[in-house]
Structure formats: structure tokens, C-alpha cells
Write an enzyme that holds these catalytic residues in place. Structure first.
Site, PDB file in Angstrom:
ATOM      1  N   SER A   1       0.845  -1.193   0.000  1.00  0.00           N
ATOM      2  CA  SER A   1       0.000   0.000   0.000  1.00  0.00           C
ATOM      3  C   SER A   1       0.880   1.243   0.000  1.00  0.00           C
ATOM      4  O   SER A   1       2.037   1.193   0.402  1.00  0.00           O
ATOM      5  CB  SER A   1      -0.906   0.007   1.237  1.00  0.00           C
ATOM      6  OG  SER A   1      -1.560   1.262   1.340  1.00  0.00           O
ATOM      7  N   HIS A   2       0.299   2.371  -0.429  1.00  0.00           N
ATOM      8  CA  HIS A   2       1.009   3.651  -0.337  1.00  0.00           C
ATOM      9  C   HIS A   2       1.233   4.051   1.112  1.00  0.00           C
ATOM     10  O   HIS A   2       2.096   4.857   1.420  1.00  0.00           O
ATOM     11  CB  HIS A   2       0.180   4.758  -1.006  1.00  0.00           C
ATOM     12  CG  HIS A   2       0.277   4.749  -2.492  1.00  0.00           C
ATOM     13  ND1 HIS A   2      -0.223   3.743  -3.253  1.00  0.00           N
ATOM     14  CD2 HIS A   2       0.841   5.639  -3.344  1.00  0.00           C
ATOM     15  CE1 HIS A   2       0.006   4.010  -4.530  1.00  0.00           C
ATOM     16  NE2 HIS A   2       0.652   5.153  -4.614  1.00  0.00           N
ATOM     17  N   SER A   3       0.358   3.496   1.973  1.00  0.00           N
ATOM     18  CA  SER A   3       0.403   3.893   3.381  1.00  0.00           C
ATOM     19  C   SER A   3       0.909   2.737   4.233  1.00  0.00           C
ATOM     20  O   SER A   3       0.379   1.624   4.157  1.00  0.00           O
ATOM     21  CB  SER A   3      -1.006   4.298   3.816  1.00  0.00           C
ATOM     22  OG  SER A   3      -1.163   4.127   5.200  1.00  0.00           O
TER      23      SER A   3
ATOM     24  N   GLY B   1       3.827   6.501  -0.197  1.00  0.00           N
ATOM     25  CA  GLY B   1       4.432   6.149  -1.483  1.00  0.00           C
ATOM     26  C   GLY B   1       4.687   4.658  -1.520  1.00  0.00           C
ATOM     27  O   GLY B   1       4.385   3.946  -0.563  1.00  0.00           O
TER      28      GLY B   1
ATOM     29  N   SER C   1       0.176   3.593  -8.589  1.00  0.00           N
ATOM     30  CA  SER C   1       1.595   3.265  -8.589  1.00  0.00           C
ATOM     31  C   SER C   1       1.915   2.141  -7.610  1.00  0.00           C
ATOM     32  O   SER C   1       2.993   1.553  -7.690  1.00  0.00           O
ATOM     33  CB  SER C   1       2.429   4.504  -8.281  1.00  0.00           C
ATOM     34  OG  SER C   1       2.003   5.122  -7.101  1.00  0.00           O
TER      35      SER C   1
END
Lengths: 206, 131
Positions: free
Chosen positions: B8-10, B44, B71
């Protein structure tokens, strides 16, 4: 020559860092306002961690790609990371670059971006700057131009490509959530791709 | 057991899904691995970190990767490519990250093959939330 490649990467990084606010502001309009910040963070790490003593140009570019993968954070990380790593494959073992090598490296970099982003030209992405730039470069080289001539034509085509992104709606990436509302805005990824090409041109021209 | 990696981005989302999946599947925490955020904890995704987590998750039976959006998917695919020469059977599930991770974890904890684990994850795509 390899030292020149490192200097060129550093120069690209400096130009990206100079344009951090500009890229971020473009991204604020149609994205999540992080493109400039992410790219600047990535290139700061590329400059710091570069294999400055490596004689192999492919090795230098591979390292740059890997560094971007782990530091950019947003979509431009895997996209530019893949671009550098694909270019690195073409230039592996080389200690100098001809205009033909540069064309092949650019072609592979673009193919890598297309594969990674599952994207084609006309979707308001960096490809809208890079594909016309590659076509213009190849045509100029075929006409007998050198690396500098080719890059002049590539940069002009990239500029036109960036302008073109203002006229179309995004269908890939974060901006695609906006659909038609993204028309009128310049694509940040196409812009950073143009800045990269212009930096390479200006570095080579000296 | 097939390993599960949650991208995950987080970092918090990945760790939260990890916590939930471990609880539901009743499995060892080490078989389900979170790969969220950047190394510094920022938002990210980091393909290099993800590839390392996949390597850690693999005990020879393969690894199923669940990713969040945009992404995150690209970085997960990149991470898988980075491992191409290592003979790890690693596959990205085409599934929602929370439901997919839980279904995959339960299936993996039963000792199922990677084919069945990925299928369990992907079947959650059609799960309706209207009764």
C-alpha cells in the site's frame, strides 16, 4: 566518458530540482501535487548514491534507476526507474555512447515506460513528450545529423508534445479521475520528461 | 505455506491489513508481510523494499501480492520483475486489497497451493456488499 554520464545525470537532477515547485504546481491542478517533490527527492538520492567510479555506463544508469525506484514514491518512481533500467540494458558494458546508442537507449526506455504504465501515446502522459521526441531524433539521425542535432529536434518535438497534452483528457494515472476536466492543463509527467531531454541536450552542448 | 505481501502507499494501511489478516487466518504473523509506504514512513511505494519483502515471505511455495492503487500496482509489478532470476513463484492478485488479502491469507493458512490462493483472492472481486 562514464564520468560525463554521471555529470549529465547530476545536471538532469539539478534541472528537476530547480523545477520542483513548477512540476508540483502543474500536478496540483490535475493530480496529487507531489510530482516535483517526488522527482526532486529521487534525483537528490541519484546524485548522492551514484557509482561515480563505475566505467560501465549501463551500470551507472542501472544504479540510477534502482535509486529512483526506492526514493520517488509516486508513479514516476517505477516509470522513470524502468526507463533508466531499460536504457541501462542497451548500454551495458559500454564506456562511450554514439548517436545510434542514444537512440536505441531512448527507444528501450520508452518501451519500458509503455509496458510499466500500460499506456500509449495520446493519454496525457510522459509518452506524449517522449514518443514524438524519439521520432524526431531518429529522423534527424537518419538524415545524417549528430547527437546534438538529434537532441535539438527531440527537444522541439517534446515541447510540442507537452503543449499537446493541454488539449487532451487524461485516461491514465491519477489525472484520469478528472476525465474531461483535465483538458486545458499541462501534464506534469510530460513536462518532467521534456526537462530531462532538454537537460541532456544542454549538457552535451556544454 | 504460500506467503502474502500487502503493498500500500500507506504503511498504516498495509500494517492494518496485515494485523487483520493474521487475526482472521489465525496464522503466524511472519507469513503475511506488510510492505506499505516508503522506508522513511512517508506515503508512497518502494519497489526495492517490496521485492525484499517478497523474498522474505517466500518459503518455497510462492508468494501472492496484493496491491492498492495506481503506482502501488506498478511498484508491485516492478518488484516482481526485479526477482525474475530468483525462481520465486510470485504473482500479483487482481483483487481488492483488504478482501483479497484476507481471503488469500485464509486459503494460504489452510495449506493450499498458490493457484488456489490467488483464485481465492480474485474471487473477492465479485463480492457484493448489498445483501
Amino acid at each position: 566518458m562514464s564520468a560525463r554520464v554521471y555529470e549529465c545525470l547530476k545536471y538532469i537532477g539539478e534541472k528537476i530540482i530547480e523545477n520542483r515547485e513548477y512540476l508540483t504546481n502543474l500536478d496540483r491542478e490535475i493530480g496529487d501535487a507531489d510530482h516535483g517533490v517526488n522527482m526532486a527527492r529521487g534525483y537528490t538520492a541519484v546524485i548522492e548514491k551514484a557509482d561515480t567510479d563505475n566505467p560501465d555506463i549501463g551500470g551507472i544508469l542501472k544504479k540510477a534507476g534502482m535509486t529512483l525506484l526506492s526514493t520517488v514514491g509516486g508513479a514516476s518512481g517505477p516509470l522513470y526507474g524502468t526507463a533508466y533500467m531499460e536504457a541501462a540494458k542497451v548500454l551495458a558494458g559500454k564506456e562511450s555512447i554514439t548517436e545510434e546508442d542514444f537512440g536505441k537507449a531512448l527507444e528501450s526506455a520508452i518501451a519500458g515506460i509503455q509496458k510499466r504504465g500500460k499506456s500509449v501515446k495520446g493519454e496525457k502522459t510522459m509518452l506524449d513528450a517522449l514518443i514524438p521526441a524519439f521520432d524526431a531524433y531518429t529522423q534527424r539521425i537518419a538524415e545524417g545529423g549528430g547527437l546534438t542535432d538529434g537532441l535539438e529536434c527531440a527537444c522541439k518535438a517534446a515541447e510540442e508534445g507537452v503543449e499537446y497534452t493541454k488539449t487532451i483528457a487524461a485516461t491514465k494515472g491519477r489525472a484520469s479521475y478528472l476525465g474531461e476536466r483535465s483538458i486545458g492543463h499541462q501534464d506534469p509527467g510530460a513536462t518532467s520528461a521534456m526537462i530531462t531531454l532538454k537537460a541532456i541536450r544542454d549538457f552535451i552542448k556544454g | 505455506m504460500v506467503g502474502i505481501v500487502v503493498v500500500s502507499h500507506s504503511r498504516k494501511i498495509a500494517e492494518g491489513i496485515h494485523e487483520l489478516a493474521v487475526q482472521v487466518a489465525g496464522t503466524a504473523a511472519g507469513r503475511i508481510i506488510a510492505a506499505g509506504g516508503m522506508m522513511d514512513g512517508g506515503i508512497g511505494t518502494d519497489a526495492i523494499m517490496i521485492s525484499e519483502r517478497i523474498r522474505t515471505a517466500n518459503d518455497g511455495e510462492g508468494v501472492v501480492v496484493l496491491a492498492d492503487i495506481g503506482s502501488g500496482i506498478m511498484s508491485a509489478e516492478m518488484a516482481i520483475e526485479l526477482l525474475e532470476e530468483e525462481k520465486i513463484d510470485v504473482r500479483l492478485a487482481d483483487a481488492p486489497i483488504v478482501e483479497g488479502a484476507i481471503a488469500a491469507s485464509v486459503e494460504a493458512a489452510c495449506g493450499s497451493s498458490i493457484d488456489n490462493v490467488i483464485q481465492a483472492a480474485e474471487e473477492t472481486r465479485s463480492m457484493s456488499k448489498r445483501y
